[in-house]
Structure formats: structure tokens, C-alpha cells
Design an enzyme around this catalytic site. Sequence first.
Site, PDB file in Angstrom:
ATOM      1  N   GLY A 143       0.948  -1.159   0.092  1.00 43.52           N
ATOM      2  CA  GLY A 143      -0.114   0.035   0.127  1.00 43.52           C
ATOM      3  C   GLY A 143       0.896   1.343  -0.068  1.00 43.52           C
ATOM      4  N   CYS A 244       2.841  11.824 -10.872  1.00 39.33           N
ATOM      5  CA  CYS A 244       1.549  11.921 -10.794  1.00 39.33           C
ATOM      6  C   CYS A 244       0.845  11.818  -9.558  1.00 39.33           C
ATOM      7  CB  CYS A 244       0.869  10.625 -11.546  1.00 39.33           C
ATOM      8  SG  CYS A 244       1.883  10.534 -13.302  1.00 39.33           S
ATOM      9  N   ARG A 249      -2.088  14.751  -5.226  1.00 33.12           N
ATOM     10  CA  ARG A 249      -1.939  15.351  -3.555  1.00 33.12           C
ATOM     11  C   ARG A 249      -2.263  16.826  -3.792  1.00 33.12           C
ATOM     12  NH1 ARG A 249       3.682  11.842  -2.722  1.00 33.12           N
ATOM     13  NH2 ARG A 249       2.602   9.896  -1.684  1.00 33.12           N
ATOM     14  N   GLU A 369      -3.094   8.609  -1.668  1.00 32.54           N
ATOM     15  CA  GLU A 369      -2.038   9.218  -2.143  1.00 32.54           C
ATOM     16  C   GLU A 369      -1.211   9.812  -0.938  1.00 32.54           C
ATOM     17  OE1 GLU A 369      -2.797   8.993  -4.817  1.00 32.54           O
ATOM     18  OE2 GLU A 369      -4.769   9.605  -5.887  1.00 32.54           O
TER      19      GLU A 369
END
Length: 390
Positions: A143, A244, A249, A369
Site C-alpha cells: 500500500g 503523478c 496530492r 495518495e
Amino acid sequence: MHHDSITASDLLGIDLDLSDAERELRDRVSDFVNRRIRPGIADWFDRAVFPLELVPELGELGLLGMHLHGYGCAGRSAVEYGIAMRELEAGDSGIRTFVSVQGSLAMSAISKFGSEQQKEAWLPRMARGEVIGCFGLTEPAAGSDPSDMRTTARRDGDEWVIDGEKRWIGLASVAGVAVIWANTEEGVRGFVVPTDTPGFSATPITQKLSMRASIQCDVALKGVRLPADALLPGASGLRGPFSCLNEARYGIAWGAVGAARDSFDAALAYARGRTQFGRPIAGHQLTQQKLVNMALEIQKAQLIALRLGRLKDEGRLEHTMISVGKLNNTRIAIETAREARTIFGGNGITLDYSPMRHAANLESVRTYEGTDEVHTLILGQKLTGLSAFH
């Protein structure tokens, strides 16, 4: 068009310093949210439905890839992009997330790293909302640590073959194209994968308590065979996907302000209209204290977002600065939404009012993010010069 609600918490008159073009965009997106999102959002959230019918309308508004230039994209400034994200998330985080995944992730990747042929093939249709894109970076076992990526792409003659799994991939089940990041012999590379390619499958994740009006999926890639020109030529290593993520963010720092502001606006309106103990609850000291504290945090978060946007437009924005906005603004947004809910008493737990829906959504916004922990350590490394990740 005068928008009282947009400026109710704006104690410092921050929106008064926006340019005419910025305010015009603000009002246009806010009007869209009032007409097309607010009337349906309780039902979509309740039924866990993403309103696909809004996609071409978002394209028509110029919000898809709006900060990108050429290929049918609007080429708007960073501040204008931020304002649009703020107004969309005042409607719902799930709708803003759609624009973020489409524009800041999938379209950004193709725009930054794609070949001329890839850009012409995908970006104009994506800008119009005719094709939905998704961005496959996160994996079930990795993650917060994309360096542990297990998805592989290997050469087979002139072709590439991708195998692996991705998780929490926004829009994947409705997307026509996926940007998939995979490990190759030369490190991490990006691939443009039409989702009808054999071996690609996307399964929506159900029973969510957050982002219910939004689609996130598990993606499986089983022997997905692609031509040589599916490779994104301009991206090598994790710097590609991270650039990206920084676009996304940045948008989140603005979007979170919208969710917080909408929660505040709803609570203020309710407090003025609800009478208890013989007077509107807005006249009670503790309610006023809550409203003041919320408004102050929203103001500070808005100043951070605006500062990031102006720096981005000047080409002076550093990734650690984006972490300041992502960490601070999602944190205060969730606290504001929860505090706003208390002003409604028991009525606040229904979908008649927005704060608890925003609070639930923001659990996701705060996590994706880059979690609080990840951005804390990015900033800790910036301050101390020492990495605490390992």
C-alpha cells in the site's frame, strides 16, 4: 452570481483576492455542484452508485485534465484547478476523486510520459469524458510502499506480458484505459493498457463505509499481452508514478477545504434555524465556539492551498510542500466534518445533512495518495535530514 455559502467561513476575505477568471470558474463549478450533485448525492451514497452520467458533463465543463495543455485539455492554471477541486469536493469527495483519477493520475501520466501517438490516441477522448482512465500503482501487499511492487512486465519478442494484482484502483471497472506500473528488468515502467485486453479484469470493492458514491477496484492482470508501443517511453523508475501522485496530492489539499467548508456551512445554517432552550442554537456559547474553531482551521487550510497553487504556477513548488497541504488539510477537514456533525445532534447521522458523509469520505481521502504517517515522515526527513522509513 453571489455565493454566500462560499464565503461564510472566509473570515480573512481570501476569495476576494482571486482573479476574475478564478472567481468565474469557482461560480461555474459551484453552480454545477448545486444543480447536478447536491440533489442526487444522498441517494448515490446510500445506494453506493457512481453517477456515470456526470462524466461527459465534467468534460464539457473543462474539468478533465484541466491543468494539462494541448490535446483538447483546458490548460488552466494550478490555482484554477485547485478551485475546481474545492468546489467539487464541497459536493462530494467521490466526485472530486473521479476528476483526480482521470486528470491528475491517468491523463497526467500519458501527458507527461506518453509518446505523441499515445497522447493523440487517448487524451482528447479522455478530456471530453468519452473514455475513462484509471491508474494502477497500489498493490494488495504494497500500500504505502510501492518499491515492493510485485506486478511484472516481461518482454516476449516484440511484445510485453504483464502479470500481477493491483488494489484500490479508482474507476477500473468502468475505465477504457489503464495506466499500469510494473517491474521490468530495467526497473519500474508504465504501460498504457486498453481494459478490453484479454487477461485484464477489474472487480469493484463493495461494502465500503467511505466513498460510497465512487468506484474502487481490485485489478487482476493475467498474462496481459501488449504491443511494444504500449510502454510509456518517458517514465523510468518510481519517479514517474510519484510525479503523478504529487499532482493528485496537490488537488486533494484544495478538495479537502471544500469538504470542510461544506460541513461548516451546513452546520451554520442548521444552528441558525434550530431553536433549543428558547433560542437558536447558533446563539449558544458552545455552538459559537465550535463554529469559530472550524472557521479558523478552514481559513488556515485555504491559505496553505492557495500558497501551494501560486507556487505551482510559478514553478517553485517542492514535493515536501505538497505534503504539508495533504497532511494538514485532510486532517483538519475530517475534524471539521466530525465537529460539524455534533451541531445537528441525532439528525446529523442521516444523509439529510452532509457532514457525516464528508467525514466518512475523508477517511479515504486521508489515507490515499500517502497516509498521514507517510507525509509525516516525508516532512520529518525534510526537517531533520534523516529518513525514518526503514
